[in-house]
Design a protein around this motif. Structure first.
Motif, short mmCIF file in Angstrom:
data_model
loop_
_atom_site.label_atom_id
_atom_site.label_comp_id
_atom_site.label_asym_id
_atom_site.label_seq_id
_atom_site.Cartn_x
_atom_site.Cartn_y
_atom_site.Cartn_z
N PRO A 11 -0.41 -5.60 6.20
CA PRO A 11 0.26 -4.20 6.51
C PRO A 11 0.67 -3.43 5.32
O PRO A 11 0.72 -3.76 4.10
N PHE A 12 1.16 -2.27 5.67
CA PHE A 12 1.42 -1.22 4.55
C PHE A 12 2.96 -1.90 4.09
O PHE A 12 3.80 -1.67 5.10
N ASP A 13 3.07 -1.96 2.60
CA ASP A 13 4.30 -2.56 2.19
C ASP A 13 4.65 -1.76 1.01
O ASP A 13 4.10 -2.18 0.04
N LEU A 14 5.49 -0.91 1.24
CA LEU A 14 6.14 -0.01 -0.15
C LEU A 14 6.36 -0.93 -1.40
O LEU A 14 5.90 -0.25 -2.44
N GLY A 15 7.15 -1.83 -1.14
CA GLY A 15 7.67 -2.78 -2.09
C GLY A 15 6.30 -3.40 -2.90
O GLY A 15 6.22 -3.40 -4.28
N LYS A 16 5.60 -3.77 -2.12
CA LYS A 16 3.97 -4.32 -2.74
C LYS A 16 3.41 -3.17 -3.69
O LYS A 16 3.03 -3.50 -4.54
N TRP A 17 3.35 -2.05 -2.97
CA TRP A 17 2.71 -0.94 -3.78
C TRP A 17 3.50 -0.88 -5.24
O TRP A 17 2.88 -0.61 -6.14
#
Length: 299
Positions: A11-17
């Protein structure tokens, strides 16, 4: 394309980005600056020909430098030393970042500490190779730049351009362009293929270059097409980025020029480009497939 979706949107994960963006930022540190722009001078209201104006500027600059050598020389030496140390630091961090970002793309993770420590030996080997290549490029490029500058200066001092001088500048310029292309291709091969081979073998840079040289020697046409396609791909990506800037009324452009945040914004493109060369390399056999040991855990 599927790799980009898997890593960034499933999924979209801002922290991962942001974590992955930091690794990508290090991997591109010192390589993607803004455009060069110089102040423009309007000579339409000034008297005299451009050559005469340039001669006047040259004589004024020369007299000023000769009159202030007592402080210009030490300042120039200090600036050169600081620039050298800054260059070494950037190349060292960038070499670390290359393996950090590669590790994250291969394993579908966003990690900093583990790849920083795990691939320190390989990154240091890459760092020293790049330093040597940088010194070689300086030895080749600086004489050409000096000869071009001296030829132009000679024409300025004579007060007019001549055919011989223009031909010399043109030939030297073509030699400069040729060397720039050669070193650009070497760098492209290093980032796209030599670094992944080092990653796979956990070996040093020269050993990876020897292995890649054998692969390149057996498939020169395929790798030539790869370079040409990369040129087309880079142009297509540039058009897409320009379209995004226009569509957002330059808001995207303002974000892109920001350090680190611009890298996070461009992360889909950076993951795509990093993945593209890895999948291309994997076509030459399972021994070049960096995803083979990770595919079961991430797909």
């Amino acid at each position: 394309y599927e790799r980009v979706k898997l890593m960034l949107f499933s999924p979209f994960d801002l922290g991962k980005w942001f974590t992955l963006g930091f690794c990508a930022w290090l991997a591109g540190l010192g390589e993607s600056g803004g455009g060069f722009s110089g102040g423009s001078h309007n000579y339409s209201n000034q008297k005299g020909e451009p050559m005469e104006q340039f001669r006047h500027f040259y004589h004024e600059a020369r007299d000023y430098v000769l009159a202030n050598l007592y402080w210009i020389v030490p300042v120039a030496v200090i600036m050169a030393a600081v620039s050298l140390m800054l260059w070494l630091l950037i190349v060292w961090l960038n070499s670390r970042g290359k393996f950090m970002f590669l590790h994250c793309v291969v394993s579908n993770t966003a990690e900093v500490t583990e790849p920083w420590e795990k691939y320190g030996r390989e990154a240091n080997s890459l760092f020293w190779f790049r330093i040597v290549m940088g010194l070689i490029s300086m030895v080749l490029f600086l004489p050409l730049m000096l000869l071009i500058g001296l030829t132009i200066l000679r024409m300025v001092r004579q007060g007019e351009a001549n055919v011989a001088g223009i031909l010399v500048v043109a030939v030297l310029g073509l030699m400069f362009l040729f060397l720039a292309i050669v070193f650009g291709v070497i760098r492209k091969f290093m980032v796209d293929f030599v670094v992944p081979i080092m990653f796979l073998r956990r070996g040093k840079c020269l050993a990876a270059w020897r292995e890649f040289s054998g692969l390149l020697g057996g498939n020169p046409g395929q790798f030539a097409l790869y370079i040409l396609f990369q040129v087309v791909l880079t142009m297509a990506i540039g058009v897409l980025v320009l379209f995004a800037i226009i569509l957002t009324c330059c808001l995207a452009g303002c974000v892109i020029i920001l350090p680190y945040l611009g890298t996070v914004f461009l992360l889909p493109i950076l993951v795509f480009k990093r993945s593209f060369s890895l999948y291309y390399l994997a076509q030459y056999g399972p021994q070049y497939d960096v995803f083979s040991s990770n595919v079961a855990s991430v797909l």
